[in-house]
Design a protein around this motif. Sequence first.
Motif, PDB file in Angstrom:
ATOM      1  N   LEU A 137      43.191  37.273  48.739  1.00 58.67           N
ATOM      2  CA  LEU A 137      42.156  36.266  48.507  1.00 58.67           C
ATOM      3  C   LEU A 137      40.769  36.894  48.350  1.00 58.67           C
ATOM      4  N   VAL A 138      40.491  37.919  49.146  1.00 58.17           N
ATOM      5  CA  VAL A 138      39.195  38.602  49.036  1.00 58.17           C
ATOM      6  C   VAL A 138      39.059  39.254  47.658  1.00 58.17           C
ATOM      7  N   ILE A 139      40.083  39.948  47.230  1.00 60.76           N
ATOM      8  CA  ILE A 139      40.019  40.613  45.924  1.00 60.76           C
ATOM      9  C   ILE A 139      39.979  39.586  44.793  1.00 60.76           C
ATOM     10  N   LEU A 140      40.781  38.535  44.902  1.00 55.48           N
ATOM     11  CA  LEU A 140      40.761  37.478  43.893  1.00 55.48           C
ATOM     12  C   LEU A 140      39.378  36.820  43.818  1.00 55.48           C
ATOM     13  N   GLY A 143      32.972  38.176  39.899  1.00 49.60           N
ATOM     14  CA  GLY A 143      32.637  39.174  38.893  1.00 49.60           C
ATOM     15  C   GLY A 143      32.799  38.646  37.482  1.00 49.60           C
ATOM     16  N   TYR A 144      33.803  37.841  37.258  1.00 50.83           N
ATOM     17  CA  TYR A 144      34.048  37.282  35.928  1.00 50.83           C
ATOM     18  C   TYR A 144      32.875  36.420  35.466  1.00 50.83           C
ATOM     19  N   PHE A 145      32.324  35.636  36.382  1.00 50.34           N
ATOM     20  CA  PHE A 145      31.229  34.747  36.004  1.00 50.34           C
ATOM     21  C   PHE A 145      29.854  35.413  36.044  1.00 50.34           C
ATOM     22  N   LEU A 146      29.701  36.467  36.820  1.00 54.55           N
ATOM     23  CA  LEU A 146      28.390  37.113  36.933  1.00 54.55           C
ATOM     24  C   LEU A 146      28.205  38.297  35.989  1.00 54.55           C
ATOM     25  N   MET A 147      29.273  38.996  35.677  1.00 56.20           N
ATOM     26  CA  MET A 147      29.162  40.190  34.841  1.00 56.20           C
ATOM     27  C   MET A 147      29.806  39.928  33.487  1.00 56.20           C
ATOM     28  N   ILE A 148      29.082  39.291  32.646  1.00 62.78           N
ATOM     29  CA  ILE A 148      29.597  38.845  31.356  1.00 62.78           C
ATOM     30  C   ILE A 148      30.071  40.024  30.497  1.00 62.78           C
ATOM     31  N   GLU A 149      29.371  41.145  30.558  1.00 56.72           N
ATOM     32  CA  GLU A 149      29.732  42.284  29.715  1.00 56.72           C
ATOM     33  C   GLU A 149      31.033  42.959  30.161  1.00 56.72           C
ATOM     34  N   PHE A 150      31.505  42.652  31.379  1.00 54.62           N
ATOM     35  CA  PHE A 150      32.735  43.268  31.891  1.00 54.62           C
ATOM     36  C   PHE A 150      33.892  42.277  31.986  1.00 54.62           C
ATOM     37  N   LYS A 151      33.807  41.142  31.287  1.00 57.78           N
ATOM     38  CA  LYS A 151      34.833  40.105  31.402  1.00 57.78           C
ATOM     39  C   LYS A 151      36.222  40.623  31.059  1.00 57.78           C
ATOM     40  N   ILE A 152      36.352  41.406  30.020  1.00 52.69           N
ATOM     41  CA  ILE A 152      37.678  41.888  29.615  1.00 52.69           C
ATOM     42  C   ILE A 152      38.247  42.836  30.671  1.00 52.69           C
ATOM     43  N   PHE A 154      46.390  42.888  39.216  1.00 53.05           N
ATOM     44  CA  PHE A 154      46.309  42.434  40.603  1.00 53.05           C
ATOM     45  C   PHE A 154      47.598  41.732  41.058  1.00 53.05           C
ATOM     46  N   LEU A 155      48.140  40.871  40.226  1.00 53.99           N
ATOM     47  CA  LEU A 155      49.295  40.061  40.612  1.00 53.99           C
ATOM     48  C   LEU A 155      50.533  40.895  40.963  1.00 53.99           C
ATOM     49  N   PRO A 156      50.998  41.807  40.107  1.00 52.52           N
ATOM     50  CA  PRO A 156      52.189  42.576  40.485  1.00 52.52           C
ATOM     51  C   PRO A 156      51.975  43.467  41.712  1.00 52.52           C
ATOM     52  N   ILE A 157      50.754  43.958  41.897  1.00 51.07           N
ATOM     53  CA  ILE A 157      50.481  44.800  43.067  1.00 51.07           C
ATOM     54  C   ILE A 157      50.669  43.985  44.351  1.00 51.07           C
ATOM     55  N   PHE A 158      50.114  42.789  44.377  1.00 49.98           N
ATOM     56  CA  PHE A 158      50.247  41.989  45.585  1.00 49.98           C
ATOM     57  C   PHE A 158      51.648  41.421  45.756  1.00 49.98           C
ATOM     58  N   LEU A 159      52.349  41.144  44.668  1.00 54.92           N
ATOM     59  CA  LEU A 159      53.764  40.757  44.793  1.00 54.92           C
ATOM     60  C   LEU A 159      54.561  41.907  45.408  1.00 54.92           C
ATOM     61  N   TRP A 160      54.257  43.138  44.985  1.00 61.58           N
ATOM     62  CA  TRP A 160      54.893  44.321  45.561  1.00 61.58           C
ATOM     63  C   TRP A 160      54.587  44.425  47.065  1.00 61.58           C
ATOM     64  N   LEU A 161      53.327  44.173  47.449  1.00 61.69           N
ATOM     65  CA  LEU A 161      52.952  44.271  48.866  1.00 61.69           C
ATOM     66  C   LEU A 161      53.684  43.226  49.717  1.00 61.69           C
ATOM     67  N   PHE A 162      53.842  42.022  49.196  1.00 67.84           N
ATOM     68  CA  PHE A 162      54.592  41.008  49.938  1.00 67.84           C
ATOM     69  C   PHE A 162      56.061  41.412  50.066  1.00 67.84           C
ATOM     70  N   TYR A 163      56.631  41.963  49.017  1.00 70.70           N
ATOM     71  CA  TYR A 163      58.011  42.456  49.070  1.00 70.70           C
ATOM     72  C   TYR A 163      58.132  43.597  50.078  1.00 70.70           C
ATOM     73  N   ARG A 164      57.163  44.505  50.059  1.00 72.32           N
ATOM     74  CA  ARG A 164      57.151  45.624  51.012  1.00 72.32           C
ATOM     75  C   ARG A 164      57.102  45.115  52.455  1.00 72.32           C
TER      76      ARG A 164
END
Length: 175
Positions: A46-49, A55-64, A73-83
């Motif tokens: 949740l903190v990283i999300l 960051g997405y809304f504040l840093m327009i030049e880094f949106k991509i 982010f998603l597969p990493i945290f799915l891996w952590l829950f599996y671990r």
Amino acid sequence: MTSNQAEFENKQLDINSLPRFTEVEFYRLDHKYLIKLNIRTGIGALVILGALIVGYFLMIEFKILILWSAILFLPIFLWLFYRNFELQKRNGYALRERDIIFKRGFLHEKITIVPFNRVQHVSARKDLLDKFLGISSLAIFSAGGSASDITISGLLSRNAEALKEAISKRVSSNG
């Protein structure tokens, strides 16, 4: 040759006759430990999300870049829950007459055996989440170090106290 040198023997041991710690039945950690691990992983997610959203809304030049970070982010945290699930399932401990064994790890399994005649002291502790879930951690300290040799997290509080008492009795009878 002195009499001490004549009495010295160093016979070879038969490896097949040695006791096998792998044949010991390990007690698993309580299922509440999995809840604790998942709560901690979830809070981190949740903190990283949250940081990615801000960051997405504040840093327009880094949106991509932020979008790609979110995709990774998603597969990493799915891996952590599996671990977490695998750690709760595979970690365990066994108490024998002369030592305690702790097995931990998922991809890299580590087994630690601490003989009771090397144990200096044992402590049970709980953090805030442990108190809420009714679990404890048992730390076993041996001679020669300031950190614990074994820390068994995820024990029911009554089991942690019973183990602490049993180990303390064995340590005092060896001393």
